[in-house]
Design a protein around this motif. Structure first.
Motif, PDB file in Angstrom:
ATOM      1  N   ALA A 390       0.822  -1.215   0.000  1.00  0.00           N
ATOM      2  CA  ALA A 390       0.000   0.000   0.000  1.00  0.00           C
ATOM      3  C   ALA A 390       0.855   1.265   0.000  1.00  0.00           C
ATOM      4  O   ALA A 390       0.333   2.379  -0.146  1.00  0.00           O
ATOM      5  CB  ALA A 390      -0.928  -0.003   1.213  1.00  0.00           C
ATOM      6  N   ASP A 391       2.171   1.108   0.155  1.00  0.00           N
ATOM      7  CA  ASP A 391       3.080   2.253   0.184  1.00  0.00           C
ATOM      8  C   ASP A 391       3.171   2.896  -1.198  1.00  0.00           C
ATOM      9  O   ASP A 391       3.312   2.197  -2.215  1.00  0.00           O
ATOM     10  CB  ASP A 391       4.468   1.791   0.638  1.00  0.00           C
ATOM     11  N   LYS A 392       3.109   4.215  -1.249  1.00  0.00           N
ATOM     12  CA  LYS A 392       3.123   4.908  -2.544  1.00  0.00           C
ATOM     13  C   LYS A 392       4.411   4.668  -3.312  1.00  0.00           C
ATOM     14  O   LYS A 392       4.399   4.510  -4.544  1.00  0.00           O
ATOM     15  CB  LYS A 392       2.924   6.415  -2.354  1.00  0.00           C
ATOM     16  N   GLY A 393       5.530   4.586  -2.600  1.00  0.00           N
ATOM     17  CA  GLY A 393       6.787   4.330  -3.288  1.00  0.00           C
ATOM     18  C   GLY A 393       6.789   2.976  -3.981  1.00  0.00           C
ATOM     19  O   GLY A 393       7.347   2.819  -5.074  1.00  0.00           O
ATOM     20  N   ILE A 398       6.113  -0.254  -9.045  1.00  0.00           N
ATOM     21  CA  ILE A 398       5.435  -1.297  -9.830  1.00  0.00           C
ATOM     22  C   ILE A 398       4.912  -0.725 -11.141  1.00  0.00           C
ATOM     23  O   ILE A 398       5.094  -1.312 -12.214  1.00  0.00           O
ATOM     24  CB  ILE A 398       4.290  -1.916  -9.011  1.00  0.00           C
ATOM     25  N   ALA A 399       4.268   0.433 -11.061  1.00  0.00           N
ATOM     26  CA  ALA A 399       3.734   1.069 -12.268  1.00  0.00           C
ATOM     27  C   ALA A 399       4.846   1.424 -13.247  1.00  0.00           C
ATOM     28  O   ALA A 399       4.710   1.239 -14.468  1.00  0.00           O
ATOM     29  CB  ALA A 399       2.948   2.320 -11.887  1.00  0.00           C
ATOM     30  N   ALA A 400       5.975   1.911 -12.709  1.00  0.00           N
ATOM     31  CA  ALA A 400       7.101   2.269 -13.571  1.00  0.00           C
ATOM     32  C   ALA A 400       7.671   1.031 -14.253  1.00  0.00           C
ATOM     33  O   ALA A 400       8.032   1.067 -15.443  1.00  0.00           O
ATOM     34  CB  ALA A 400       8.187   2.962 -12.741  1.00  0.00           C
ATOM     35  N   GLY A 401       7.734  -0.085 -13.517  1.00  0.00           N
ATOM     36  CA  GLY A 401       8.233  -1.326 -14.101  1.00  0.00           C
ATOM     37  C   GLY A 401       7.349  -1.831 -15.219  1.00  0.00           C
ATOM     38  O   GLY A 401       7.840  -2.265 -16.272  1.00  0.00           O
ATOM     39  N   VAL A 412       4.447  -9.124 -11.583  1.00  0.00           N
ATOM     40  CA  VAL A 412       3.515  -9.636 -10.585  1.00  0.00           C
ATOM     41  C   VAL A 412       4.156  -9.431  -9.213  1.00  0.00           C
ATOM     42  O   VAL A 412       5.233  -9.955  -8.945  1.00  0.00           O
ATOM     43  CB  VAL A 412       3.209 -11.141 -10.792  1.00  0.00           C
ATOM     44  N   VAL A 413       3.501  -8.658  -8.362  1.00  0.00           N
ATOM     45  CA  VAL A 413       3.986  -8.401  -7.008  1.00  0.00           C
ATOM     46  C   VAL A 413       2.865  -8.777  -6.045  1.00  0.00           C
ATOM     47  O   VAL A 413       1.738  -8.309  -6.176  1.00  0.00           O
ATOM     48  CB  VAL A 413       4.377  -6.926  -6.809  1.00  0.00           C
ATOM     49  N   ILE A 441      11.875  -2.530  -7.849  1.00  0.00           N
ATOM     50  CA  ILE A 441      10.698  -2.743  -6.999  1.00  0.00           C
ATOM     51  C   ILE A 441      11.126  -3.276  -5.635  1.00  0.00           C
ATOM     52  O   ILE A 441      10.595  -2.873  -4.607  1.00  0.00           O
ATOM     53  CB  ILE A 441       9.704  -3.711  -7.684  1.00  0.00           C
ATOM     54  N   ALA A 442      12.125  -4.160  -5.616  1.00  0.00           N
ATOM     55  CA  ALA A 442      12.622  -4.717  -4.351  1.00  0.00           C
ATOM     56  C   ALA A 442      13.166  -3.612  -3.460  1.00  0.00           C
ATOM     57  O   ALA A 442      12.934  -3.611  -2.229  1.00  0.00           O
ATOM     58  CB  ALA A 442      13.692  -5.758  -4.626  1.00  0.00           C
TER      59      ALA A 442
END
Length: 449
Positions: A390-393, A398-401, A412-413, A441-442
């Motif tokens: 739920a964290d914005k970062g 994820i969206a950038a990836g 898939v996360v 993402i990690a």
């Protein structure tokens, strides 16, 4: 849906002797599930219970038995038996409920409780929530009278029954004579039944991971540690290697060169063979969002579909039942062949591969190359609690990836259903880009705590 306090994606699971995997909770599960599955008529009601080889099974099993017996359910215990064997025996013994005590591929320190309905299928979310609700009621209410307590017996031939069921899934006119098979049973529930089944079908069997001591289940062995199997294949000059996990519902294979074959390749092999034989139903297979894009492409080339679900073999099975599919599973090796079983069964899946191996006369290394996997990377990031997704970062990363992959791959996360982990997977034709996306993402997940 109400929030689940005990049940995760695969029953109740946790560290043994710590909440929720305590004798008290197990007792409450027995009391609550027993009450729910007592239909109210005068007949005797029956629950069957199997387990793997964990030391803590000796604590959990008696607590469950006490709970069920105290509400008037008869109990039959099997001792060590694969999860699919418990599902099968639930149906064949016409039990009202089946229970498997296992934490699957986890280490000995964990344990779990899985429940099956009278049809041999895992309970629905709705039924698990009803059990949870009953667990918090006054459990002193509704107990059986002293003369109506459940009766408890051990079924000594449960393993032999399962062996016969498994053997019956192998083509009757075929045998494994002359085939050298290394089998790693993870010091778990399949440590007797798997080598016995293969031996009785004619194979030369070289077993490892068959000396359970309560503490060594999945310890550097089994399907989650395939290096042990690979070494055994090379050591014994085997034609194929078979590895099960602690409760034998998961499968990994090695070819004759010791190279590991994952669940996606096994699904492709079985599905394409069954399609040629005219016994594949549903027009394709069911897999999760984690299965490789290469699997989807090879099936499409054969005119077959790939239906994807969220991670968890219960969701795969639900989709299979809804769509009329008889092959489904996970990349991790949970393979469900509903023609033969109601849940994942590593041994029965292996037997279907062995049938192709025998009939084709080809080496396993050739059969294993069903498709060229698309570059895929999976990374697990442990967190301290809360909801990092739920964290914005994290959501921005994820969206950038996804944007960077530009339709040529997938991201898939997800949060693990059994451990405090965030599982990050990306795949695409550009391996370097895939690695970069997962790493970014990690880092965002780590920063979120």
């Amino acid at each position: 849906m109400s929030k689940r306090r005990y049940f995760g994606t695969d029953g109740i699971r946790g560290r043994a002797n710590s909440h929720p995997m305590t004798a008290e909770v197990a007792l409450r599960v027995g009391l609550a599930a027993g009450k729910l599955f007592m239909s109210g008529d005068d007949r005797r009601h029956l629950v069957v219970i199997g387990k793997d080889t964990r030391l803590s099974g000796y604590m959990i099993e008696p607590a469950l038995v006490a709970g069920f017996a105290s509400v008037g359910m008869d109990v039959r215990t099997f001792g060590p038996l694969p999860t699919p064997g418990v599902a099968m025996m639930t149906r064949s013994m016409r039990a009202d409920l089946g229970v498997m005590i296992s934490a699957s591929h986890n280490s000995f320190a964990d344990n779990g409780i899985k429940l099956f309905g009278p049809d041999g299928y895992k309970l629905s979310d709705e039924m698990e929530l009803k059990i949870e609700a009953l667990m918090h009621e006054d459990l002193g209410q509704g107990l059986a009278d002293a003369d109506a307590l459940g009766r408890v017996k051990r079924i000594d031939d449960a393993q032999a029954r399962y062996v016969e069921i498994a053997k019956a899934t192998f083509p009757r006119k075929m045998n494994l004579n002359g085939l050298r098979i290394a089998v790693d049973c993870a010091n778990g529930a399949g440590y007797r039944v798997a080598p016995t089944t293969l031996y009785e079908l004619g194979a030369d069997v070289f077993p490892v991971g068959v000396e359970p001591n309560g503490l060594n289940i999945n310890a550097e062995c089994g399907s989650t540690h395939p290096r042990t199997l690979s070494e055994a294949v090379k050591r014994y000059g085997a034609d194929i290697g078979i590895a099960l996990d602690g409760d034998a519902d998961r499968l990994a294979l090695c070819d004759e060169k010791g190279r590991v074959i994952d669940g996606d390749q096994i699904m492709a092999l079985i599905a394409r063979d069954w399609a040629k034989r005219g016994i594949l139903t549903g027009g394709g297979i069911v897999a999760t969002v984690m299965s490789n894009l290469g699997l989807e492409r090879v099936l499409k080339a054969d005119g077959l579909t790939l239906e994807r679900t969220q991670v968890g073999d219960r969701y795969v099975m639900e989709c299979m039942r809804e769509g009329g599919f008889n092959v489904g599973g996970e990349q991790s090796g949970h393979l469900i062949l509903s023609r033969h079983a109601t849940t994942g069964d590593g041994l029965i899946a292996a037997l279907q591969v062995l049938a192709v191996l025998v009939e084709s006369g080809k080496p396993m290394s050739e059969l294993a190359a069903q498709f060229e996997p698309v570059p895929q990377k999976l990374k697990n990031v442990r967190h301290s609690g809360g909801n990092p997704l739920a964290d914005k970062g994290v959501t921005d990363a994820i969206a950038a990836g996804q944007t960077r992959l530009n339709g040529s791959g997938r991201v898939v996360v997800r949060a693990s259903g059994t451990e405090p982990l965030i599982r990050i997977m990306a795949e695409g034709d550009d391996a370097k880009l895939v690695n970069a996306v997962v790493d970014e993402i990690a880092e965002a997940v780590k920063a979120a705590g």
